[in-house]
Design a protein around this motif. Structure first.
Motif: not given
Length: 102
Positions: A35-51, A62-67
């Motif tokens: 899901a995240i391969s080949g993508r640049l990390v733009e922000s934590l919320s963006w990574m949370q959306t991808l995951i 997958v349920v992803c929550e930001l601590a």
């Protein structure tokens, strides 16, 4: 939490460097990597959306929550707590396996 639920909670951690025996690693991380391969990390919320979008045909979702809480490292357990520890340690690998009674 165990007292609130009224059931004992068994905690079983894998010892350090033993993730190869963890079935979650083998079933989940390959899909996260895809899901995240080949993508640049733009922000934590963006990574949370991808995951959070990761799912499989077999029903894995997958349920992803930001601590948001900051957890400090190096905090030592007080001796009084150790002496009256409410957990019941297993005979084998007691450092990693225990039951929190209700």
């Amino acid at each position: 939490m165990a007292v609130t639920l009224g059931i004992p909670i068994r905690v079983a951690h894998l010892p350090p460097y033993c993730s190869k025996y963890n079935p979650i690693d083998h079933r989940l991380f390959c899909h996260l990597t895809r899901a995240i391969s080949g993508r640049l990390v733009e922000s934590l919320s963006w990574m949370q959306t991808l995951i959070s979008k990761v799912s499989t045909r077999t029903g894995l979702k997958v349920v992803c929550e930001l601590a948001r809480k900051v957890y400090h490292s190096g905090i030592k357990v007080e001796q009084a707590f150790k002496d009256n520890e409410p957990t019941q340690r297993d005979s084998s690998l007691s450092k990693f396996n225990y039951v929190i009674p209700c």
